[in-house]
Design an enzyme around this catalytic site. Structure first.
Site, PDB file in Angstrom:
ATOM      1  N   CYS A  37       0.830  -1.206   0.000  1.00  0.00           N
ATOM      2  CA  CYS A  37       0.000   0.000   0.000  1.00  0.00           C
ATOM      3  C   CYS A  37       0.858   1.248   0.000  1.00  0.00           C
ATOM      4  CB  CYS A  37      -0.912  -0.002   1.206  1.00  0.00           C
ATOM      5  SG  CYS A  37      -1.757   1.544   1.453  1.00  0.00           S
ATOM      6  N   CYS A  68      -4.696  -0.471   5.332  1.00  0.00           N
ATOM      7  CA  CYS A  68      -3.744   0.546   5.812  1.00  0.00           C
ATOM      8  C   CYS A  68      -4.100   1.000   7.218  1.00  0.00           C
ATOM      9  CB  CYS A  68      -3.609   1.747   4.887  1.00  0.00           C
ATOM     10  SG  CYS A  68      -4.767   1.897   3.562  1.00  0.00           S
TER      11      CYS A  68
HETATM   12 ZN   LIG Z   1      -3.153   3.551   2.619  1.00  0.00          ZN
END
Ligand SMILES: [Zn+2]
Lengths: 404, 125
Positions: free
Chosen positions: B33, B102
């Site tokens: 990510c 995330c």
């Molecule tokens: Zn992220």
């Protein structure tokens, strides 16, 4: 055009700056005006022999001529209207691949093509075809040595984009065409991001098939076209009533096609002055975004790039955060960051030009358009250093000495 | 895309920075990510006396790190260890599904900082 009154008092949320034209463009008011009668009062089916139908047919043919003229196509019949760039790319790739299976089953595309080129090629590899992806250099130019090596007598189609919407790089299409034709393959060019911005001449540049889309030149969405040079062996992907010479069945999107035609007409007239204006804005924005900020870089080539494309990257910070901070100040831009995408992978284009994951993540893309002004560019240049500073202060990757 | 609360934590992050003489530091990252977080804690009498974060990442990453510092500040280590991934997202009024991966990092970074503190304590003995 709205006047710039909030310049001195700062931006309020009501005054917004749109610099995301690669993602979508407003419809030109003149285009909308041309379309309206074909939504309201003209409705005949162009396949019908009566006067209602013939009125419609006439309007479609005028639009076809305008789209053909913009790319200097040899005759109007070489323009096939579709639902947009994705369909045009699918038709070009699958249509040529299947129709020429007797000649060979090898396809070539560049590694920085749009998904609507890459995924049809990928799909065809599950149907007995072989697809080769050609790498690009740090600027995004297709590696011509590599292309020459990969071209064989089995190759029937090469698909290379005209200009890349994400990094702006314009390919040497004529040179590529000569190479491709030397091996008796067809060249398909995805000109979605370029057509209407840079002069394209399919005959002079040796293009066999060309994808173009209406919204990318301020026309309505949901309409595009595929140019097919006379003599190119192409089969349909959509079968039905046989419209568009049997290559794209389905009742014509009348208002869409009329709007596309008007948009192409306006683009042909205004491109020389508008593209020059945009290039000036582009170069000033690039300089203004990079010069005051250390560890900042340009994505793509400095001069061989689309007139409206400003693609930059900042080390140590992440693209979505930059976009959110820009949006909080009224500016709409785009990013190649994984975190704004559905796939969670950074853009294949940015990876394709050799950027590491963390470099790709810090990319921001501004795509300019007709309504952008010098004042708007000045505003973005002014706010960017503060945004970068705030995010770098927050980032554990920022070197200590940079913040002192 | 993001709730008002997420945007508030993104625009006005709480407890942003580092603690030079931190008792525990946790750094976690998700290279796919592109989010990287570090959490610094100062512990006094078994409680998180001070906590700071630094984050490279998207809006969700920044907002969740800010939120986790708010949730953990003043808590005992045992209480702070119980702050789970979903607690952070829930306190922010939810996050887009695509952002869950995330936002999980923030709780992980806090737990890593506590673990680091415990390890250091053990070594001292
Ligand atoms: Zn992220």
């Amino acid at each position: 055009m709205w006047s710039w009154v909030s310049e001195c008092v700062g931006m309020s949320r009501t005054k917004r700056i749109y610099m995301d034209h690669a993602a979508g463009r407003p419809v030109d008011p003149r285009v909308l005006k041309a379309m309206l009668p074909y939504i309201k009062s003209v409705y005949g089916n162009p396949s019908s022999p009566h006067s209602f139908g013939q009125e419609t047919k006439q309007a479609i043919e005028v639009a076809r001529t305008k789209v053909a003229e913009l790319i200097n196509a040899e005759r109007e019949e070489s323009i096939i209207f579709t639902s947009g760039a994705t369909e045009s790319n699918n038709l070009a790739i699958k249509g040529v691949a299947y129709r020429n299976k007797d000649q060979g089953t090898h396809l070539i595309m560049s590694g920085v093509e749009h998904m609507s080129v890459l995924n049809p090629c990928k799909f065809l590899t599950t149907r007995g075809f072989k697809a080769t992806s050609i790498p690009v250099d740090q600027y995004g130019f297709v590696n011509l040595t590599n292309l020459e090596e990969e071209l064989t007598s089995e190759t029937t189609l090469v698909s290379i984009m005209y200009g890349n919407g994400e990094i702006g790089t314009i390919q040497p299409v004529k040179e590529i065409s000569q190479m491709v034709h030397g091996k008796n393959a067809y060249l398909h060019v995805d000109a979605t991001a370029a057509n209407g911005q840079v002069p394209i001449d399919v005959r002079e540049e040796g293009i066999d098939l060309l994808t173009t889309s209406s919204n990318d030149m301020y026309g309505p969405r949901g309409v595009g076209a595929l140019y097919v040079r006379k003599g190119v062996r192409l089969g349909p992907v959509t079968h039905g009533g046989g419209q568009e010479w049997g290559l794209r069945s389905g009742t014509e999107n009348l208002p869409g096609i009329v709007g596309f035609g008007k948009a192409a007409e306006i683009a042909a007239e205004e491109m020389p002055t508008e593209s020059k204006r945009l290039e000036k804005l582009r170069d000033r924005l690039i300089k203004g975004l990079l010069d005051p900020v250390p560890h900042s870089f340009l994505n793509g080539h400095p001069t061989k790039r689309l007139p409206n494309n400003v693609a930059v990257r900042y080390s140590f910070i992440e693209g979505e955060s930059i976009l959110l901070d820009l949006d909080a100040r009224g500016v709409a831009a785009s990013s190649g960051s994984a975190c704004t995408a559905k796939t969670l992978e950074p853009s294949h284009v940015l990876r394709g030009i050799g950027l590491k994951h963390e470099e790709a993540h810090g990319s921001v893309l501004f795509t300019l358009g007709k309504q952008n002004t010098e004042e708007e560019v000045s505003y973005v240049i002014r706010i960017m250093p503060e945004i970068v500073k705030r995010l770098r202060e927050m980032s554990p990757l920022t070197p200590k000495e940079l913040m002192e | 895309m993001y709730s008002k609360k997420v945007m508030d934590h993104f625009r006005n992050p709480r407890n942003m920075g580092e603690i030079p003489d931190a008792d525990g530091v946790g750094t976690v990252g998700n290279p796919v990510c592109g989010d990287l977080m570090s959490v610094h804690i100062k512990v006094k009498d078994g409680r998180i006396n001070d906590i700071k974060f630094k984050t490279f990442g998207c809006g969700a990453a920044v907002a969740t790190s800010s939120m986790v510092t708010e949730l953990a500040k003043g808590k005992t280590l045992e209480e702070a260890e119980k702050i789970g991934r979903s607690d952070v997202a829930d306190s922010l009024g939810g996050l887009p599904k695509v952002k869950m991966h995330c936002s999980n990092l923030a709780a992980d970074a806090l737990h890593a900082a506590i673990e680091d503190y415990r390890k250091k304590k053990k070594a001292e003995r």
